[in-house]
Motif scaffolding. Structure first.
Motif, PDB file in Angstrom:
ATOM      1  N   LEU A  13      10.660   7.284   4.560  1.00 51.98           N
ATOM      2  CA  LEU A  13       9.419   8.048   4.524  1.00 51.98           C
ATOM      3  C   LEU A  13       9.684   9.535   4.686  1.00 51.98           C
ATOM      4  O   LEU A  13      10.487   9.951   5.525  1.00 51.98           O
ATOM      5  N   GLY A  14       8.976  10.308   3.888  1.00 54.68           N
ATOM      6  CA  GLY A  14       9.024  11.758   4.049  1.00 54.68           C
ATOM      7  C   GLY A  14       7.623  12.320   3.956  1.00 54.68           C
ATOM      8  O   GLY A  14       6.740  11.723   3.325  1.00 54.68           O
ATOM      9  N   LEU A  23       8.533  15.357   7.928  1.00 48.21           N
ATOM     10  CA  LEU A  23       9.195  14.080   8.210  1.00 48.21           C
ATOM     11  C   LEU A  23      10.176  13.830   7.075  1.00 48.21           C
ATOM     12  O   LEU A  23       9.894  14.167   5.928  1.00 48.21           O
ATOM     13  N   ASP A  24      11.298  13.219   7.424  1.00 50.53           N
ATOM     14  CA  ASP A  24      12.337  13.053   6.411  1.00 50.53           C
ATOM     15  C   ASP A  24      13.166  11.795   6.688  1.00 50.53           C
ATOM     16  O   ASP A  24      13.659  11.616   7.801  1.00 50.53           O
ATOM     17  N   GLY A  25      13.277  10.951   5.678  1.00 51.92           N
ATOM     18  CA  GLY A  25      14.208   9.814   5.747  1.00 51.92           C
ATOM     19  C   GLY A  25      13.938   8.820   6.861  1.00 51.92           C
ATOM     20  O   GLY A  25      14.861   8.277   7.458  1.00 51.92           O
ATOM     21  N   LEU A  49       3.879  10.611  11.886  1.00 50.63           N
ATOM     22  CA  LEU A  49       4.463   9.309  11.561  1.00 50.63           C
ATOM     23  C   LEU A  49       3.458   8.188  11.803  1.00 50.63           C
ATOM     24  O   LEU A  49       3.294   7.283  10.979  1.00 50.63           O
ATOM     25  N   LEU A  50       2.755   8.260  12.934  1.00 48.70           N
ATOM     26  CA  LEU A  50       1.770   7.225  13.251  1.00 48.70           C
ATOM     27  C   LEU A  50       0.665   7.192  12.190  1.00 48.70           C
ATOM     28  O   LEU A  50       0.229   6.125  11.763  1.00 48.70           O
ATOM     29  N   ARG A  51       0.216   8.385  11.770  1.00 51.39           N
ATOM     30  CA  ARG A  51      -0.836   8.455  10.743  1.00 51.39           C
ATOM     31  C   ARG A  51      -0.373   7.866   9.418  1.00 51.39           C
ATOM     32  O   ARG A  51      -1.149   7.219   8.709  1.00 51.39           O
ATOM     33  N   LEU A  52       0.882   8.083   9.096  1.00 51.49           N
ATOM     34  CA  LEU A  52       1.408   7.490   7.860  1.00 51.49           C
ATOM     35  C   LEU A  52       1.449   5.971   7.978  1.00 51.49           C
ATOM     36  O   LEU A  52       1.011   5.253   7.082  1.00 51.49           O
ATOM     37  N   LEU A  53       1.971   5.476   9.099  1.00 58.22           N
ATOM     38  CA  LEU A  53       2.110   4.020   9.263  1.00 58.22           C
ATOM     39  C   LEU A  53       0.748   3.344   9.260  1.00 58.22           C
ATOM     40  O   LEU A  53       0.579   2.254   8.722  1.00 58.22           O
ATOM     41  N   HIS A  54      -0.237   4.011   9.863  1.00 56.37           N
ATOM     42  CA  HIS A  54      -1.586   3.436   9.962  1.00 56.37           C
ATOM     43  C   HIS A  54      -2.375   3.602   8.658  1.00 56.37           C
ATOM     44  O   HIS A  54      -3.453   3.041   8.503  1.00 56.37           O
ATOM     45  N   GLY A  55      -1.837   4.375   7.722  1.00 53.60           N
ATOM     46  CA  GLY A  55      -2.497   4.525   6.428  1.00 53.60           C
ATOM     47  C   GLY A  55      -3.538   5.629   6.371  1.00 53.60           C
ATOM     48  O   GLY A  55      -4.352   5.670   5.453  1.00 53.60           O
ATOM     49  N   LEU A  57      -2.715   8.796   6.196  1.00 57.66           N
ATOM     50  CA  LEU A  57      -2.101   9.830   5.341  1.00 57.66           C
ATOM     51  C   LEU A  57      -1.138   9.118   4.400  1.00 57.66           C
ATOM     52  O   LEU A  57      -0.538   8.114   4.769  1.00 57.66           O
ATOM     53  N   GLU A  58      -0.990   9.676   3.210  1.00 58.03           N
ATOM     54  CA  GLU A  58      -0.031   9.138   2.247  1.00 58.03           C
ATOM     55  C   GLU A  58       1.309   9.840   2.436  1.00 58.03           C
ATOM     56  O   GLU A  58       1.346  11.073   2.497  1.00 58.03           O
ATOM     57  N   PRO A  59       2.408   9.083   2.482  1.00 59.43           N
ATOM     58  CA  PRO A  59       3.712   9.760   2.557  1.00 59.43           C
ATOM     59  C   PRO A  59       4.001  10.519   1.263  1.00 59.43           C
ATOM     60  O   PRO A  59       3.528  10.127   0.201  1.00 59.43           O
ATOM     61  N   SER A  60       4.756  11.610   1.357  1.00 64.09           N
ATOM     62  CA  SER A  60       5.162  12.350   0.153  1.00 64.09           C
ATOM     63  C   SER A  60       6.255  11.598  -0.580  1.00 64.09           C
ATOM     64  O   SER A  60       6.336  11.642  -1.803  1.00 64.09           O
ATOM     65  N   THR A  61       7.119  10.947   0.189  1.00 61.53           N
ATOM     66  CA  THR A  61       8.183  10.138  -0.410  1.00 61.53           C
ATOM     67  C   THR A  61       8.319   8.858   0.403  1.00 61.53           C
ATOM     68  O   THR A  61       7.886   8.793   1.553  1.00 61.53           O
ATOM     69  N   GLY A  62       8.953   7.847  -0.212  1.00 64.75           N
ATOM     70  CA  GLY A  62       9.209   6.599   0.495  1.00 64.75           C
ATOM     71  C   GLY A  62       8.045   5.625   0.396  1.00 64.75           C
ATOM     72  O   GLY A  62       7.020   5.920  -0.217  1.00 64.75           O
ATOM     73  N   THR A  63       8.227   4.455   1.004  1.00 57.42           N
ATOM     74  CA  THR A  63       7.230   3.385   0.877  1.00 57.42           C
ATOM     75  C   THR A  63       6.948   2.720   2.212  1.00 57.42           C
ATOM     76  O   THR A  63       7.812   2.654   3.099  1.00 57.42           O
ATOM     77  N   ILE A  64       5.713   2.209   2.308  1.00 58.45           N
ATOM     78  CA  ILE A  64       5.312   1.416   3.468  1.00 58.45           C
ATOM     79  C   ILE A  64       4.823   0.083   2.920  1.00 58.45           C
ATOM     80  O   ILE A  64       3.970   0.057   2.036  1.00 58.45           O
ATOM     81  N   SER A  65       5.382  -1.012   3.427  1.00 56.66           N
ATOM     82  CA  SER A  65       4.899  -2.306   2.929  1.00 56.66           C
ATOM     83  C   SER A  65       4.639  -3.263   4.082  1.00 56.66           C
ATOM     84  O   SER A  65       5.299  -3.210   5.127  1.00 56.66           O
ATOM     85  N   TRP A  66       3.633  -4.103   3.865  1.00 58.07           N
ATOM     86  CA  TRP A  66       3.225  -5.110   4.859  1.00 58.07           C
ATOM     87  C   TRP A  66       3.554  -6.479   4.298  1.00 58.07           C
ATOM     88  O   TRP A  66       3.530  -6.681   3.078  1.00 58.07           O
TER      89      TRP A  66
END
Ligand code: ADP
Ligand code: MG
Length: 239
Positions: A13-14, A23-25, A49-55, A57-66
């Motif tokens: 995630l970035g 945030l980077d890598g 980071l918490l906002r990205l994981l909770h959805g 905010l959208e990350p600029s790079t990388g992926t989040i999967s459930w």
């Protein structure tokens, strides 16, 4: 009932804003029933980071999967608690009822869940009190009770005890440990090393937007595998 939405997998995630890499890598897995503490100094990127994981905010790079569930399931089965409690201008009880309604919990199931949530949080006697009249510690217990009322698979908390006295801190930590024992995965952001030691199973140390060391709680805290984490844990100022 769907299977747990966990594990949650974040890969590389970035987050970039105004040409700054914040945030980077960041690669991280959150398994069912685990207790992860994200530790790090102010400005490290913990809240982002918490906002990205909770959805949120959208990350600029990388992926989040459930692992499971539709996007609606994922929204319903995770919850977030912020540093400052925010409640509706209603009673303690009505705040939890409202939250359950917003999650689509059928009306007939709500009162049982509300009672249980109030009991667990030690707020039964205060259930008819206007939420904004509670002490800050009680308000934050209500935030946690509300977030846990529907038994989410995962609860994110962003420095939930930063402005509380030690007794209130202890009561919140107890609520989290109990919820975790019932199966809710907890991801707790804090800059408080002693809190990380009291509650954490796994520590992720964040510094300058990157994971700078991680490991099982007691051994990582006693003997961190990074120089920056070692300095931070020793109470030194890091930049
Ligand atoms: N939405 C945003 N846009 C631009 N910069 C941000 C945004 N959110 C946070 N930042 C910046 O990112 C850095 C990390 O912030 P944050 O995640 O709040 O740190 P922490 O929670 O670890 O104290 C800070 O320098 C902050 O100013
Ligand atoms: Mg923060």
């Amino acid at each position: 009932m769907i299977k747990s939405i966990l594990p949650l997998r974040a890969v590389e995630l970035g987050y970039i804003a105004n040409a700054r890499t914040l945030l980077d890598g960041i690669s991280l897995t959150i398994n069912r029933g685990t207790f992860t503490v994200v530790l790090g100094p102010n400005g490290a990127g913990k809240s982002l980071l918490l906002r990205l994981l909770h959805g949120m905010l959208e990350p600029s790079t990388g992926t989040i999967s459930w692992a499971n569930g539709s996007s609606a399931d994922r929204r319903r089965r995770q919850a977030m608690v912020f540093q400052r409690p925010v409640h509706l201008r209603r009673s303690v009880e009505a705040n939890i009822v409202f939250a359950l309604g917003a999650l689509g919990i059928p009306r007939k199931d709500r009162s049982g869940l509300v009672q249980l949530a109030l009991e667990r949080a030690g707020l039964t006697a205060a259930r008819r009190v206007h939420a904004r009249l509670l002490s800050v510690g009680e308000q934050q217990r209500l935030s946690v009770a509300r977030a846990l009322a529907a038994e989410p698979d995962i609860l994110f908390l962003d420095e939930p005890t930063a402005s509380l006295d030690p007794v209130s801190v202890h009561r919140i930590e107890t609520l989290l440990i109990e919820a975790n024992a019932r199966g809710t995965a907890i991801v707790l952001v804090t800059h408080d090393v002693s809190q990380a030691r009291r509650v954490g199973q796994k520590i992720v140390f964040l510094h300058d937007g990157r994971i700078n060391g991680q490991g099982p709680a007691p051994s990582f805290l006693d003997n961190p595998n990074s120089d920056v984490a070692r300095a931070y844990l020793a109470g030194k100022i890091i930049v």
